[in-house]
Design a protein around this motif. Structure first.
Motif, mmCIF file in Angstrom:
data_model
loop_
_atom_site.group_PDB
_atom_site.id
_atom_site.type_symbol
_atom_site.label_atom_id
_atom_site.label_comp_id
_atom_site.label_asym_id
_atom_site.label_seq_id
_atom_site.Cartn_x
_atom_site.Cartn_y
_atom_site.Cartn_z
ATOM 1 N N TRP A 1 -6.712 9.605 -2.648
ATOM 2 C CA TRP A 1 -7.471 8.366 -2.804
ATOM 3 C C TRP A 1 -8.882 8.701 -3.275
ATOM 4 C CZ3 TRP A 1 -4.954 3.952 -2.884
ATOM 5 C CH2 TRP A 1 -5.691 2.760 -2.913
ATOM 6 N N GLU B 1 -18.072 3.587 1.360
ATOM 7 C CA GLU B 1 -16.973 4.229 0.638
ATOM 8 C C GLU B 1 -17.575 5.215 -0.361
ATOM 9 O OE1 GLU B 1 -13.605 4.150 0.582
ATOM 10 O OE2 GLU B 1 -13.360 2.779 2.281
ATOM 11 N N THR C 1 0.829 -1.211 0.000
ATOM 12 C CA THR C 1 0.000 0.000 0.000
ATOM 13 C C THR C 1 0.862 1.260 0.000
ATOM 14 O OG1 THR C 1 -0.167 0.143 2.423
ATOM 15 C CG2 THR C 1 -1.785 -1.240 1.280
ATOM 16 N N GLN D 1 -8.960 1.018 8.305
ATOM 17 C CA GLN D 1 -8.407 2.331 7.987
ATOM 18 C C GLN D 1 -9.531 3.351 7.838
ATOM 19 O OE1 GLN D 1 -6.259 3.057 4.178
ATOM 20 N NE2 GLN D 1 -4.596 3.828 5.469
ATOM 21 N N SER E 1 -2.686 3.740 -0.372
ATOM 22 C CA SER E 1 -3.602 3.958 0.758
ATOM 23 C C SER E 1 -2.868 4.117 2.074
ATOM 24 C CB SER E 1 -4.597 2.795 0.855
ATOM 25 O OG SER E 1 -3.918 1.565 1.083
ATOM 26 N N GLN F 1 -13.425 7.596 0.307
ATOM 27 C CA GLN F 1 -13.117 7.604 1.739
ATOM 28 C C GLN F 1 -14.266 6.949 2.495
ATOM 29 O OE1 GLN F 1 -10.317 8.357 3.041
ATOM 30 N NE2 GLN F 1 -9.304 9.570 1.446
ATOM 31 N N SER G 1 -5.397 4.266 11.058
ATOM 32 C CA SER G 1 -6.103 2.995 11.221
ATOM 33 C C SER G 1 -6.296 2.649 12.691
ATOM 34 C CB SER G 1 -5.313 1.855 10.553
ATOM 35 O OG SER G 1 -5.166 2.071 9.170
ATOM 36 N N HIS H 1 -7.997 6.997 3.956
ATOM 37 C CA HIS H 1 -7.011 6.472 3.013
ATOM 38 C C HIS H 1 -6.109 7.608 2.532
ATOM 39 C CE1 HIS H 1 -9.736 3.141 3.141
ATOM 40 N NE2 HIS H 1 -10.637 3.667 2.317
ATOM 41 N N HIS H 2 -4.795 7.361 2.543
ATOM 42 C CA HIS H 2 -3.838 8.347 2.018
ATOM 43 C C HIS H 2 -4.169 9.736 2.579
ATOM 44 C CE1 HIS H 2 -0.759 9.637 -0.870
ATOM 45 N NE2 HIS H 2 -1.527 10.686 -1.126
#
Length: 748
Positions: free
Chosen positions: A376, A362, A239, A307, A285, A379, A291, A310-311
């Motif tokens: 990303w 998401e 990742t 998580q 990510s 989210q 996380s 992400h990113h």
């Protein structure tokens, strides 16, 4: 018991008698049920960090009768942020020139003082005792080391680690001598004979990684390491870009780790990767950034993770303690873990399997326009109701702004972007609500575990970001740098060091850069010194600009340790902790990518955008009760008081910031909450109604504590901070208490 702080403080026990007295108090308990103490041995009350206390004396009916039982004055000009722990009949606290102090929990009399622990983690310590109870230790971090003090004698345990300490800089994929900052500002968490430690390695480019580690409490030996930035062959390595673990930092637990002691599961709320706001060198990510990770507390093995961002490009690290509760879902009782976030969401999982108990969706969000950056595309959004606003608009601007300020902000809003997950840019301002210090932060969650009620304190402060390309260091300050430094000074330094830098509560800073090397200056600002707190959210570029503003050259380095060795009055048994050996050679902090590693051609940074904490309309802070049995907000109540931007009668104020405050939830249905303006509330757990309110003589910036001795229930409040505005300075009022630890109890 005396309610006169001076009478408590002035009676100093001889050292020999103090040690004997302390030994007896720690070692002995009566067989009488009324004498067995219920104590507060961890930062959050227990390794579960629930801030929950089971005792029956203080109830909804009598809480309004609470009165000051005794006060322990710290005798310092600057604030402490320390959360006392209570073991049997002894309270451990901090005061008197950064000293650890053991006092009688009934009277406040000093038992021993270990003085001059400059550089100690400022928010708390851990207590551990061996199974045979022959070894009783206070465990803490100081100057990037882990150390132990004998809880009975107050002296350093020199057989712990290497002649009394463990170097926390070791084992982090970097040259240990190049690491300037590692220890967390929070205590670790105890599980069996292990202490599980987080860290605060910094948030600049090339900061060290925040690997989570466990040490043996008897020997100091490292037992396990969990790589929060995975190494080759480890889960999550794909990742990140290849070899990212060699240069990416952060992904650390800088706040509270919670442990399910029955199952032996440690729950880690992990922070953002560095650099926080521009991630072109960490495309992916980025596990395990942002996380919630469940580990086997004995081995450090990952059990499951989720998580929440992400990113991350917004510094939305997980800060408050994961809360362990029992909830009833669809007729089934489930052991759950809940985490609240900076950006206003609550995520709830099965504690064992990691399965979400409420749906998580998401959702797509805008791409980044920055060169090389890849935000990303989606989210995770919890379907539980959010507890913060997510944008600033003309309609939600602070109504207390003078018209001239309002007009300026209307213009800025026209050219800025605001909204959830809008990526930062170098072309326009991004107004994030909440920002880096918003939402729920450390100390801001608690629970009634058996009822499935989660308590969340939230602060609705925005951050204003605009990325700037990192240029080679220069001595002269630009107009923008001067504005940024002056804004930082006004919000962070001015209260203690004066409007003109000539000093006040704190020393003068005029031309401090000419007699303090940059490395020492940086360490002081970031980590704190003595009673000065550290300011972890000041980025490297701003630090260098601030140093130049004070007349220094940031390219100069010095590695001296200047410690004030003033010895306080009282039963001092030791000073300074274990002696730390100086490095024979000191490496320079990592400042560029390793040779042969692909990386972006440019770097971008921004400050934390904190100069307008009250940008949106109040309330700026609230406490909420979530019923996680049905996924609803049971009640919400604004708390605190702040005169920020209020015109006219500023003593009325508006609900103010809650960051760095805390709570206690009791089994009798009383919820104690501290808030800005020196406020202490007792609320009804059923509806949030006010049962009792107190305004302390000094501001509160620590987690409160509670304990029971001889059937009497005590509440401890650390009231040692200064008020930011004169209209809220209650320390000058008639009958004001000194700065110190205020202990409340019901009258006899």
């Amino acid at each position: 018991m005396s309610s006169n702080p001076k009478s408590v403080y002035s009676e100093v026990l001889p050292i020999a008698f103090a040690l004997l007295f302390g030994t007896a108090f720690i070692s002995c308990q009566s067989d009488s049920s009324t004498s067995v103490p219920a104590t507060w041995t961890h930062y959050g009350g227990s390794p579960e960090q629930s801030k929950y206390f089971d005792a029956g004396e203080i109830t909804k009916q009598n809480v309004s009768q609470l009165e000051v039982a005794w006060v322990y004055p710290t005798e310092d000009e600057l604030p402490y942020f320390f959360s006392p722990i209570i073991v049997d009949t002894v309270m451990y606290l901090m005061g008197k020139n950064a000293s650890l102090i053991a006092v009688n929990a009934v009277t406040g009399k000093e038992i021993w003082i270990h003085s001059n622990l400059n550089g100690i983690t400022r928010r708390g310590i851990n207590y551990w005792e061996s199974k045979d109870k022959k070894k009783k230790r206070l465990i803490f971090t100081i100057n990037n080391t882990l150390q132990a003090i004998d809880a009975v004698t107050g002296k350093s345990v020199l057989e712990f680690g290497d002649n009394g300490y463990v170097d926390l800089r070791e084992g982090l994929d970097r040259d240990p001598t190049s690491i300037r900052r590692m220890q967390s500002m929070m205590p670790g968490v105890i599980y069996d004979d292990l202490i599980i430690m987080g860290s605060a390695p910094g948030e600049a480019y090339f900061s060290p990684p925040g690997h989570v580690r466990a040490y043996n409490l008897e020997t100091g030996k490292l037992e396990w390491t969990f790589h929060t930035i995975p190494h080759p062959g480890e889960y999550g390595y794909d990742t990140w870009p290849k070899d990212a673990y060699k240069y990416v930092g952060g992904v650390n637990v800088w706040s509270e780790i919670s442990v399910d002691t029955q199952r032996g599961i440690a729950f880690l709320p992990l922070g953002s990767p560095t650099y926080d706001y521009y991630g072109a060198d960490r495309i992916g990510s980025n596990l395990f950034g942002n996380s919630l990770v469940a580990l086997d507390a004995r081995t450090g093995e990952r059990l499951w993770h989720y998580q929440t961002v992400h990113h991350d490009l917004w510094d939305y690290d997980l800060s408050p303690a994961p809360q362990l509760l029992q909830v009833n879902r669809n007729g089934k009782q489930i052991d759950a873990v809940a985490i609240a976030t900076k950006h206003g969401f609550v995520f709830v999982f099965d504690r064992v399997t990691g399965e979400p108990l409420f749906p998580i969706e998401e959702k797509p969000f805008p791409p980044s326009e920055m060169p090389g950056e890849e935000a990303w595309p989606t989210q995770p959004i919890s379907t539980l109701p959010s507890f913060t606003r997510h944008e600033v608009t003309e309609e939600t601007l602070n109504p207390y702004f003078p018209d001239s300020v309002r007009q300026v902000w209307l213009g800025r809003l026209d050219s800025a972007r605001s909204g959830l997950y809008v990526p930062p840019s170098d072309q326009y301002e991004t107004i994030m609500m909440p920002g880096a210090l918003g939402g729920s932060n450390y100390g801001n969650t608690g629970a009634d575990p058996e009822k499935g009620i989660l308590y969340v304190m939230t602060q609705e402060h925005a951050s204003i970001y605009k990325l700037n390309k990192v240029e080679p260091p220069k001595i002269d300050l630009s107009v923008n740098e001067i504005k940024r430094v002056q804004a930082l000074y006004a919000t962070t330094c001015q209260t203690c060091h004066g409007v003109d830098m000539e000093g006040g509560v704190g020393p003068s800073l005029l031309n401090v850069g000419q007699h303090m090397f940059y490395d020492e200056f940086r360490s002081t600002v970031v980590n704190g010194r003595g009673q000065m707190p550290g300011f972890v959210h000041v980025d490297e570029e701003t630090l260098r600009a601030l140093y130049r503003y004070f007349g220094g050259n940031p390219m100069s380095f010095n590695f001296r340790r200047n410690i004030d060795t003033k010895t306080p009055e009282g039963p001092v048994v030791a000073s300074g902790g274990a002696s730390i050996k100086s490095d024979e050679k000191r490496g320079s902090p990592m400042s560029d990518y390793p040779e042969g590693v692909d990386h972006p051609s440019a770097r971008f940074t921004t400050d934390y955008g904190l100069e307008w904490p009250g940008l949106a309309a109040p309330p700026w802070s609230s406490i909420l009760a979530y019923d996680l049995n049905n996924g609803t907000i049971k009640w919400r109540r604004p708390i605190g008081q702040d005169s920020l931007y209020v015109q006219g009668d500023q003593s009325k104020g508006a609900p103010g910031g809650v960051l760095r405050k805390g709570m206690i939830i009791t089994s009798t249905g009383v919820v104690f909450v501290t808030a800005k303006g020196g406020k202490l509330y007792a609320l009804d757990e059923e509806n949030g109604d006010l049962l009792w309110e107190e305004t302390l003589s000094h501001e509160v910036n620590a987690q409160p504590s509670m304990y029971v001795l001889n059937g009497k229930q005590y509440l401890v409040i650390n009231a040692t901070s200064n008020f930011a505005r004169d209209s809220y300075d209650h320390s000058k009022k008639e009958g004001a208490l000194p700065k110190g630890y205020v202990v409340y109890a019901l009258p006899d």
